[in-house]
Design an enzyme around this catalytic site. Structure first.
Site, PDB file in Angstrom:
ATOM      1  N   TYR A  53       1.139  -1.457  -0.434  1.00  0.00           N
ATOM      2  CA  TYR A  53      -0.173  -0.311   0.098  1.00  0.00           C
ATOM      3  C   TYR A  53       0.685   1.035  -0.201  1.00  0.00           C
ATOM      4  O   TYR A  53       1.619   2.025   0.986  1.00  0.00           O
ATOM      5  CB  TYR A  53      -0.658   0.259   1.302  1.00  0.00           C
ATOM      6  CG  TYR A  53      -1.679  -1.499   1.211  1.00  0.00           C
ATOM      7  CD1 TYR A  53      -2.253  -1.785  -0.160  1.00  0.00           C
ATOM      8  CD2 TYR A  53      -2.528  -1.710   2.530  1.00  0.00           C
ATOM      9  CE1 TYR A  53      -2.807  -3.083   0.078  1.00  0.00           C
ATOM     10  CE2 TYR A  53      -3.633  -2.526   2.575  1.00  0.00           C
ATOM     11  CZ  TYR A  53      -3.784  -3.181   1.716  1.00  0.00           C
ATOM     12  OH  TYR A  53      -4.446  -4.347   1.240  1.00  0.00           O
ATOM     13  N   SER A 196     -13.691  -4.240   2.093  1.00  0.00           N
ATOM     14  CA  SER A 196     -13.796  -3.653   1.296  1.00  0.00           C
ATOM     15  C   SER A 196     -15.510  -4.152   1.688  1.00  0.00           C
ATOM     16  O   SER A 196     -16.635  -4.826   0.638  1.00  0.00           O
ATOM     17  CB  SER A 196     -14.029  -4.539  -0.349  1.00  0.00           C
ATOM     18  OG  SER A 196     -13.041  -3.271  -0.455  1.00  0.00           O
ATOM     19  N   ARG A 200     -16.594  -0.882  -1.438  1.00  0.00           N
ATOM     20  CA  ARG A 200     -15.358  -0.195  -2.335  1.00  0.00           C
ATOM     21  C   ARG A 200     -16.313   1.098  -2.359  1.00  0.00           C
ATOM     22  O   ARG A 200     -15.772   2.034  -3.009  1.00  0.00           O
ATOM     23  CB  ARG A 200     -14.514  -0.606  -3.273  1.00  0.00           C
ATOM     24  CG  ARG A 200     -13.911  -1.673  -3.491  1.00  0.00           C
ATOM     25  CD  ARG A 200     -13.184  -1.892  -5.168  1.00  0.00           C
ATOM     26  NE  ARG A 200     -12.384  -2.684  -4.850  1.00  0.00           N
ATOM     27  CZ  ARG A 200     -12.513  -3.944  -4.977  1.00  0.00           C
ATOM     28  NH1 ARG A 200     -13.733  -4.105  -4.159  1.00  0.00           N
ATOM     29  NH2 ARG A 200     -11.880  -5.195  -4.341  1.00  0.00           N
ATOM     30  N   PHE A 202     -18.795   1.837  -2.800  1.00  0.00           N
ATOM     31  CA  PHE A 202     -20.578   1.733  -3.455  1.00  0.00           C
ATOM     32  C   PHE A 202     -21.632   1.435  -2.428  1.00  0.00           C
ATOM     33  O   PHE A 202     -22.564   2.766  -2.764  1.00  0.00           O
ATOM     34  CB  PHE A 202     -20.147   0.717  -4.811  1.00  0.00           C
ATOM     35  CG  PHE A 202     -21.674   1.114  -6.018  1.00  0.00           C
ATOM     36  CD1 PHE A 202     -20.462   1.753  -7.037  1.00  0.00           C
ATOM     37  CD2 PHE A 202     -22.679   0.757  -5.830  1.00  0.00           C
ATOM     38  CE1 PHE A 202     -21.751   1.594  -8.115  1.00  0.00           C
ATOM     39  CE2 PHE A 202     -23.850   1.160  -7.333  1.00  0.00           C
ATOM     40  CZ  PHE A 202     -23.449   1.582  -8.195  1.00  0.00           C
TER      41      PHE A 202
END
Length: 319
Positions: A53, A196, A200, A202
């Protein structure tokens, strides 16, 4: 508190830190550190990062955030995708080298939960987990985990050394692990750490158009965010919003509460770099849902349109 495996105690919800350094637009280190500190105040103890990351920057950021409060944190990180070629690595020499590098970046003398980020198909998992077990014996790691591993890999790994947690994607629109992987973990006493859990972002309803995403936002490359799938998936969010409004919560809280109800050894790690979203997420952990509620939520969220990853990433999953 919640148990991962048989002995690792963590808060009921963790914090995914990836987005503080990559994938979802430019980060703000000061705000991210404030978010970590607020998470600890709210009873979040499991912090999740990885060597890949931000090319190591996320581990450094998390390390700074917890430097003066290390005893309050269950620190989880991952190896296997930090190789310059971004291919999974699981050979013993690499495992140990990657651990040393993560310890330096985090500024700690041990990692609480160390995951293999993706299974290396070219190396027997027995070799990989054997090297990870050496790290436990050396006091550099406390507990072992796998990420996006399939049922057979989990069994083989667990036979070498107890696996405490499996980290995999699990949400209302990603339920692949429910057929064989989650039952395998339940059988072996392995906790599950869903990443998630809000699709993500949404499923929160805050993204209403791909045009709202920054040019460097990785969701632009995700099939479910593609134009041909986006509108169909928005229908899921609208249905969740209607259910959430009846309960006085947000669509995201309802979707996250559904993940919390997957089992007693399930600890989702929604990611955020902002305090206000952290507080909203943490509140979802105490939302009680009846069997009827759960059925209504699932009816509102049929199979999502599009794969969860592009093909090259999907090939690395559940191996």
């Amino acid at each position: 508190m919640t148990l991962l495996g048989t002995t690792l105690e963590v808060g009921p919800q963790g914090l995914g830190c990836m987005g503080m350094s990559q994938s979802y637009g430019k980060g703000d280190d000061a705000e991210s550190i404030a978010t970590v500190h607020r998470a600890l105040e709210l009873g979040v103890t499991l912090l999740d990062t990885a060597d890949v990351y931000g090319a190591g920057a996320n581990e450094e950021l998390v390390g700074r955030a917890v430097a003066d409060r290390r005893d309050r944190v269950v620190l989880a990180t991952k190896f296997a995708l930090g190789d310059p070629e971004r291919r999974p690595r699981g050979d013993a020499e690499y495992v140990k080298r990657a651990c040393e590098a993560s310890l330096r970046r985090l500024g700690v003398d041990h990692i609480d939960l160390y995951y293999q980020h993706r299974v290396d198909p070219t190396v027997p998992i027995e070799e990989t987990v054997g090297a990870m077990a050496d790290l436990v014996r050396d006091g550099k790691v406390r507990y072992l985990g796998l990420s996006e591993a399939g049922a057979e890999s989990i069994r083989r790994a667990h036979a070498v050394h107890p696996i405490t947690a499996l980290q995999s994607e699990w949400s209302l629109w990603t339920r692949d692990i429910e057929d064989t992987i989650a039952p395998t973990c339940a059988e072996l006493g392995i906790g599950i750490v869903p990443f998630s859990p809000l699709g993500r972002g949404f499923l929160t309803g805050r993204v209403t158009s791909t045009a709202e995403l920054g040019e460097d936002d990785t969701r632009r490359n995700m099939p479910r965010f593609a134009d041909e799938n986006f509108a169909r998936n928005l229908a899921i969010v609208e249905a969740l919003r209607a259910l959430a409004a009846e309960r006085g919560v947000t669509a995201g809280q309802l979707a996250l509460a559904w993940v919390h109800h997957r089992g007693e050894h399930v600890v989702p790690i929604p990611g955020t770099k902002r305090v206000k979203y952290l507080e909203e997420n943490v509140a979802a952990a105490s939302l009680e849902l009846s069997a009827d509620d759960l059925r209504a939520i699932e009816d509102a969220a049929p199979t999502a349109a599009g794969d969860r990853y592009p093909p090259e990433m999907l090939r690395l999953s559940n191996k």
